[in-house]
Design a protein around this motif. Sequence first.
Motif, PDB file in Angstrom:
ATOM      1  N   ASN A 154      30.516  12.429  24.566  1.00  0.00           N
ATOM      2  CA  ASN A 154      31.110  11.707  25.698  1.00  0.00           C
ATOM      3  C   ASN A 154      30.466  10.329  25.848  1.00  0.00           C
ATOM      4  O   ASN A 154      31.158   9.329  26.062  1.00  0.00           O
ATOM      5  N   LYS A 186      31.938   8.221  23.263  1.00  0.00           N
ATOM      6  CA  LYS A 186      33.355   7.927  23.468  1.00  0.00           C
ATOM      7  C   LYS A 186      33.582   6.883  24.557  1.00  0.00           C
ATOM      8  O   LYS A 186      34.457   6.051  24.453  1.00  0.00           O
ATOM      9  N   TYR A 187      32.778   7.016  25.628  1.00  0.00           N
ATOM     10  CA  TYR A 187      33.055   6.180  26.793  1.00  0.00           C
ATOM     11  C   TYR A 187      32.127   4.966  26.888  1.00  0.00           C
ATOM     12  O   TYR A 187      31.942   4.402  27.954  1.00  0.00           O
ATOM     13  N   ASP A 209      24.251   6.249  28.804  1.00  0.00           N
ATOM     14  CA  ASP A 209      25.081   5.273  28.072  1.00  0.00           C
ATOM     15  C   ASP A 209      25.350   4.085  28.977  1.00  0.00           C
ATOM     16  O   ASP A 209      25.229   4.189  30.191  1.00  0.00           O
ATOM     17  N   ARG A 212      40.526  14.697  33.714  1.00  0.00           N
ATOM     18  CA  ARG A 212      40.150  13.448  33.061  1.00  0.00           C
ATOM     19  C   ARG A 212      40.268  12.324  34.066  1.00  0.00           C
ATOM     20  O   ARG A 212      41.230  12.299  34.858  1.00  0.00           O
ATOM     21  N   ASN A 267      41.513   7.883  28.486  1.00  0.00           N
ATOM     22  CA  ASN A 267      41.183   9.088  27.739  1.00  0.00           C
ATOM     23  C   ASN A 267      42.079   9.283  26.522  1.00  0.00           C
ATOM     24  O   ASN A 267      41.669   9.851  25.535  1.00  0.00           O
ATOM     25  N   THR A 301      40.073  15.863  25.664  1.00  0.00           N
ATOM     26  CA  THR A 301      40.910  17.007  26.037  1.00  0.00           C
ATOM     27  C   THR A 301      40.717  17.401  27.502  1.00  0.00           C
ATOM     28  O   THR A 301      41.491  18.178  28.041  1.00  0.00           O
ATOM     29  N   GLY A 302      39.648  16.918  28.121  1.00  0.00           N
ATOM     30  CA  GLY A 302      39.340  17.310  29.506  1.00  0.00           C
ATOM     31  C   GLY A 302      38.697  18.680  29.595  1.00  0.00           C
ATOM     32  O   GLY A 302      38.543  19.249  30.678  1.00  0.00           O
ATOM     33  N   LEU A 329      33.442  19.034  29.331  1.00  0.00           N
ATOM     34  CA  LEU A 329      32.429  19.263  30.365  1.00  0.00           C
ATOM     35  C   LEU A 329      32.532  20.654  30.991  1.00  0.00           C
ATOM     36  O   LEU A 329      31.514  21.219  31.395  1.00  0.00           O
TER      37      LEU A 329
END
Length: 450
Positions: free
Chosen positions: A356, A359-360, A382, A401, A407, A413-414, A417
């Motif tokens: 994550n 990704k973010y 991050d 999400r 996303n 995919t949500g 987490l």
Amino acid sequence: MKLKSKIHLFSTLLMLLILIITNVGIYLIYSQNTYETELQQLRAESEILVHALSQMTESTNPATILRAYSPANGAVRIVNTLGEIEVEVNTTDRVDAVKVQEVTAETQEVNTINGSKMLTLSIPIIDSSGAISQLQVIQVLTDVERNLNELMLILISITLVGTIPILISSIVLGKLVTQPIQKLILTMKYIQNSGSYEQIKTSDHRKDELAQLEHTFNDTMILLERNYKKQEQFVSDASHELKTPLTVIESYASLVNRRGISDPKIIQEATQAILQESVRMRDMIEQMLQLARYDEELVINRQATDLLEVIEQTVRSMKQAYHREFNLIVDPNFETLIYKTDEQKLKQLLFIFLDNARKYSEEEVDLHITETPNFIKIAITDKGIGIPSEAIPHVFDRFYRVDEARNRKTGGTGLGLSLAKEIAKGLNINLNIISVLNVGTTITLELEKK
Ligand code: ADP
């Protein structure tokens, strides 16, 4: 036989039995004591009589002495060695039927003769001529009998009258026990027919086991309903989430079908989109299957693990896979080398958070390892897009999400987490999120030291 009838029958029978045994006991003890008292009295009187007879001279008529000491309702006899009555003084002719007995020692007995209870005491005596004869004192126990009959009548009446409260209490007891059970059965039948999660009306002032049963039933219903709703929500979310990639794949496939075969640009765009959506769908299905498995039972296999080595391995794999910078910063005071945990599950957890963070965010990701007296802390930071504060409480929900557009780009995919939450629960790890929009996110894992 119904439970109610069984309670009635057994409690009534048991109470009656206790009452009857008690009353019979009372009667037996009382009659025993009464006969004993009568016997003692008769013996005391006889001893005086024996003494008086021993003082008698040749000229004294024994009948005179016997008359003076004869019982109010009975007789006194002197029986000679041949077994014949020499003298007798009686105050009732009911004693005539009492047989003369040959005795060499003192005896006493209670006989029922012609329906009357009689107490006979025989005592050997030496008469004025020196011969051994026998003094027989007979007492008709009319009073005793009357008293005992009265007592028996009273005890029978008590038993009969006592049956009424016993019956009432057994009915009340039966109702008390069966009413909540009846309520439970009716509610269960209603649930069976209607398919709803009905609860029983309970009263707060009752604290007995049956009230506990009702409360437990209601709690179970709440739990079942909650789980059912969760499942329902999950199925509906899952089908909704799978619909989107399928729609994208379908629309690109039909686009290629209509115009694309001769247009390489459309084919390239379509294959890229179809590939991307297929990968997303595969990831989603894999995560859904894992969540379903963890919902049933998350098997944790704890073993002594070199914690730093596990973290280093994970970071190395992430670097290799994504060619991104992950900085591992270990606090100089960090001491714990060996920690008991499930290595694979911990790695999976770290992968979710590191993925994550990657990704973010665009920049490098930091991992800080620190230690307090009770916890080992792994903070993943991050410098990315961050999470709006109102979204933070929801990021662990399934399929949640923050916003669809950002996303879609990352292919999320949500479910990551929510999977992490389940694994952390199984490993006893606390999770904390601090995030500022457009600044970055820090997720801290707190591993409890045992
Ligand atoms: P996804 O597969 O979409 O990443 P997750 O369950 O892992 O699903 O995360 C839920 C949502 O929380 C993500 O869609 C994202 O919007 C947000 N999120 C999670 N981690 C971060 C992060 N490090 N930075 C910014 N947003 C994040």
